[in-house]
Enzyme design. Structure first.
Site, mmCIF file in Angstrom:
data_model
loop_
_atom_site.group_PDB
_atom_site.id
_atom_site.type_symbol
_atom_site.label_atom_id
_atom_site.label_comp_id
_atom_site.label_asym_id
_atom_site.label_seq_id
_atom_site.Cartn_x
_atom_site.Cartn_y
_atom_site.Cartn_z
ATOM 1 N N HIS A 187 -5.577 3.151 6.902
ATOM 2 C CA HIS A 187 -4.187 2.745 6.650
ATOM 3 C C HIS A 187 -3.218 3.920 6.775
ATOM 4 C CE1 HIS A 187 -5.404 -1.297 5.686
ATOM 5 N NE2 HIS A 187 -6.333 -0.809 4.890
ATOM 6 N N SER A 230 -6.592 -5.010 2.013
ATOM 7 C CA SER A 230 -7.202 -4.478 3.233
ATOM 8 C C SER A 230 -8.167 -5.513 3.826
ATOM 9 C CB SER A 230 -7.888 -3.134 2.950
ATOM 10 O OG SER A 230 -8.257 -2.492 4.154
#
Length: 274
Positions: free
Chosen positions: A163, A53
């Protein structure tokens, strides 16, 4: 940034530092500084890099996609966009332990078919999958985990459903910042979360997709493992080191989470890399 990164990092308070729009620049700055110190000590470039991430931004910076200040501006804009998107809905995330990727995908699909909103957000390591969705969906899977074939479901202390499709508003807000950057050529391959493959030429488009796409870290680690003898986690904590241990076999794995870790890390790597 319009605020003092140094003051927030060193003085807090904690509820300020842990805000999504503050935490992301702070984590990036620390990881980038550790990378620079480690790179000087190891004296050779990595075969490849990846990040989980936010960590993907450090990996891109390490490879020369942009300088520190440009990267800091990007993660500040990203954090602000994600915080705004998270504030717009009551959402969350949960870690599913003891379930494989296919089973987690099937559970999320079943929930959506029943009118819910649940997606797999992070493929972290074998037996460790993270889902994201509405608050009621997170409560559902937490309460019924064992009945659903999940050994344990742990709600995560995060601001929103990162996400996942809930981050689409963040994509729109973040787009001007990322499209304004002229990305440089990468000195070594950086694997993208969204594709579990090395970046091509579309860095901006890939970073935008990353916001609402799952982090495919299992596939990323397995792909990189074909070409490397060792993995080095660079940044606070040691979470990705743990993921590498669970996902790969026979590799040297070290963590550089402080300046004091660099010398022993270099010593460990000197005996394992060719």
């Amino acid at each position: 940034l319009g605020w003092s990164l140094r003051d927030v990092c060193l003085s807090g308070p904690d509820d300020e530092l842990t805000r999504t729009d503050r935490a992301q620049p702070a984590l990036f700055a620390l990881a980038y500084a550790l990378w620079e110190a480690f790179a000087d000590a190891i004296g050779r470039p990595p075969v490849a890099a990846a990040g989980h991430s936010l960590g993907e931004y450090t990996a891109l910076g390490a490879a020369g996609a942009y300088d520190f200040e440009t990267g800091l501006g990007l993660v500040a804009a990203r954090g602000a966009a994600m915080a705004e998107a998270a504030a717009g809905s009551d959402t969350g995330m949960a870690a599913l332990l003891g379930v494989d990727a296919d089973a987690a995908e099937a559970l999320a699909a079943t929930r959506r078919a029943d009118g819910g909103a649940l997606w797999v957000a992070n493929f972290n390591a074998p037996g460790q999958i993270v889902v994201a969705g509405g608050r009621e969906d997170i409560e559902w899977i937490t309460e019924h985990a064992r009945d659903l074939g999940v050994r344990r479901a742990v709600p995560l202390n995060v601001a929103g459903a990162f996400h996942s499709p809930y981050m689409e508003p963040a994509v729109a807000r973040y787009r001007p910042a990322v499209e304004a950057v002229e990305f440089g050529p990468l000195a070594f391959p950086v694997w993208a979360n969204a594709d579990a493959a090395p970046y091509g030429t579309g860095v901006a488009a890939t970073l935008l997709r990353q916001l609402s796409s799952p982090v495919r870290f299992i596939e990323t680690l397995q792909g990189i493992a074909e070409d490397v003898d060792a993995f080095v986690h660079v940044g606070p904590g040691d979470v990705t080191a743990g993921m590498a241990k669970r996902t790969t076999e026979g590799k040297t794995i070290v963590a550089v989470s402080s300046l004091a870790d660099i010398e022993p890390a270099v010593a460990a790597l000197s005996t394992s890399i060719q």
